[in-house]
Motif scaffolding. Structure first.
Motif, PDB file in Angstrom:
ATOM      1  N   GLN A 138      40.459 -63.253  81.322  1.00  0.00           N
ATOM      2  CA  GLN A 138      40.369 -64.531  82.038  1.00  0.00           C
ATOM      3  C   GLN A 138      39.844 -65.642  81.144  1.00  0.00           C
ATOM      4  O   GLN A 138      40.324 -66.766  81.213  1.00  0.00           O
ATOM      5  CB  GLN A 138      39.489 -64.384  83.279  1.00  0.00           C
ATOM      6  N   ALA A 142      38.053 -70.511  83.449  1.00  0.00           N
ATOM      7  CA  ALA A 142      39.424 -70.481  83.952  1.00  0.00           C
ATOM      8  C   ALA A 142      39.542 -71.103  85.345  1.00  0.00           C
ATOM      9  O   ALA A 142      40.529 -71.781  85.648  1.00  0.00           O
ATOM     10  CB  ALA A 142      39.939 -69.041  83.968  1.00  0.00           C
ATOM     11  N   PRO A 178      44.059 -67.985  88.820  1.00  0.00           N
ATOM     12  CA  PRO A 178      44.265 -68.790  87.612  1.00  0.00           C
ATOM     13  C   PRO A 178      45.308 -68.207  86.661  1.00  0.00           C
ATOM     14  O   PRO A 178      46.092 -68.937  86.057  1.00  0.00           O
ATOM     15  CB  PRO A 178      42.878 -68.819  86.962  1.00  0.00           C
ATOM     16  N   ARG A 179      45.335 -66.875  86.521  1.00  0.00           N
ATOM     17  CA  ARG A 179      46.305 -66.245  85.626  1.00  0.00           C
ATOM     18  C   ARG A 179      47.729 -66.489  86.109  1.00  0.00           C
ATOM     19  O   ARG A 179      48.617 -66.879  85.328  1.00  0.00           O
ATOM     20  CB  ARG A 179      46.037 -64.746  85.526  1.00  0.00           C
ATOM     21  N   SER A 182      48.737 -70.055  85.665  1.00  0.00           N
ATOM     22  CA  SER A 182      49.007 -70.406  84.266  1.00  0.00           C
ATOM     23  C   SER A 182      50.423 -70.030  83.864  1.00  0.00           C
ATOM     24  O   SER A 182      51.102 -70.770  83.139  1.00  0.00           O
ATOM     25  CB  SER A 182      47.986 -69.738  83.336  1.00  0.00           C
ATOM     26  N   ASP A 204      43.946 -65.744  76.188  1.00  0.00           N
ATOM     27  CA  ASP A 204      43.402 -65.530  77.525  1.00  0.00           C
ATOM     28  C   ASP A 204      43.869 -66.647  78.458  1.00  0.00           C
ATOM     29  O   ASP A 204      44.451 -67.646  78.035  1.00  0.00           O
ATOM     30  CB  ASP A 204      41.876 -65.417  77.516  1.00  0.00           C
ATOM     31  N   THR A 205      43.594 -66.463  79.747  1.00  0.00           N
ATOM     32  CA  THR A 205      44.054 -67.411  80.770  1.00  0.00           C
ATOM     33  C   THR A 205      43.448 -68.790  80.568  1.00  0.00           C
ATOM     34  O   THR A 205      44.133 -69.809  80.705  1.00  0.00           O
ATOM     35  CB  THR A 205      43.694 -66.876  82.168  1.00  0.00           C
ATOM     36  N   ALA A 206      42.155 -68.846  80.248  1.00  0.00           N
ATOM     37  CA  ALA A 206      41.490 -70.138  80.094  1.00  0.00           C
ATOM     38  C   ALA A 206      42.119 -70.962  78.976  1.00  0.00           C
ATOM     39  O   ALA A 206      42.333 -72.167  79.123  1.00  0.00           O
ATOM     40  CB  ALA A 206      40.000 -69.928  79.832  1.00  0.00           C
ATOM     41  N   LEU A 209      45.486 -72.282  80.191  1.00  0.00           N
ATOM     42  CA  LEU A 209      45.309 -73.395  81.125  1.00  0.00           C
ATOM     43  C   LEU A 209      44.858 -74.663  80.401  1.00  0.00           C
ATOM     44  O   LEU A 209      45.302 -75.769  80.716  1.00  0.00           O
ATOM     45  CB  LEU A 209      44.294 -73.017  82.206  1.00  0.00           C
TER      46      LEU A 209
END
Length: 242
Positions: A138, A142, A178-179, A182, A204-206, A209
């Protein structure tokens, strides 16, 4: 986790959760589909999708192929396939296969997990790769980034609809995860293929994004100055939360 997968190079990027139709007409990929159909019904039908680098096409090498450089006259890779395809791709689970006249196939696939290509076996009818699953992390922040991306993406959709003189049919429901958000934004945004590949490869997701937020803010600014820029319809992307 490592897995040996048939490879299907494409001129586009497949993301986890994205539903993609494919029309298969080249002989080597018809062989791939035929092999999938020959598997026991309880065995998953899946292959790896990798984006082709700009200006390249991928094909297995035969022992009796004439010597050539990295590309022959038809733009087909006759050297190391790893030079022609990106190393990070997405596993495609086959939802349906329909055989058409002339030996073509129509497939509906769903992206599931990302993988890193470790090596390629080019000795068969189509490429087969040794792959390693990439687990999604994540990352820091995120959740907050997802809220900002959702707001920027809604503005982006409205500006594009205005540029196309189209009307959005209500406000599109966007995923809370969030994932998943994205990947939906990465799939739906009108961006060059190298940028889409960059988004797939984010660690990663963050970070994905954060990159999308920068891109959406830039695109919104451009659309504000140039409202007649051409764009595709972003309101009908087929996407699965799986």
């Amino acid at each position: 986790m490592t897995e040996r997968l048939p490879l299907f190079p494409l001129n586009t990027v497949l993301y986890p959760g994205l539903v993609m139709p494919l029309v298969v007409f080249e002989e080597r990929y018809r062989r791939l589909v035929a092999d999938l159909l020959a598997q026991p019904e309880d065995q998953p039908r899946r292959f790896g999708v990798l984006a082709i680098r700009d200006g390249r096409e991928v094909a297995p090498v035969r022992e009796n192929d004439r010597p050539a450089g990295p590309l022959d006259g038809f733009g087909t890779v006759t050297g190391d396939p790893l030079e022609a395809i990106h190393r990070i791709g997405c596993v495609a689970d086959v939802a349906s296969i329909r055989e058409q006249p002339g030996g073509r196939y129509e497939l509906l696939v769903t992206g599931t997990t990302r993988f890193r290509l470790e090596s390629v076996d080019a000795g068969g009818a189509y490429l087969v790769g040794e792959t390693e699953t990439i687990e999604e992390q994540q990352g820091v922040g995120a959740g907050a980034l997802a809220s900002a991306v959702e707001q920027a993406f809604r503005s982006y959709q409205k500006r594009l609809a205005g540029a196309r003189e189209a009307t959005l049919n209500g406000e599109q429901e966007l995923p809370e995860d969030p994932r998943v958000l994205s990947y939906l934004v990465a799939a739906a945004a009108v961006l060059p293929a190298p940028v889409k590949q960059e988004l797939l490869a984010c660690p990663d997701t963050a970070q994905r994004l954060g990159r999308e937020l920068d891109l959406l803010r830039r695109e919104n600014s451009l659309l504000a100055w140039h409202p007649t820029l051409p764009a595709t319809d972003l309101t009908r992307q087929a996407f699965s939360p799986n």
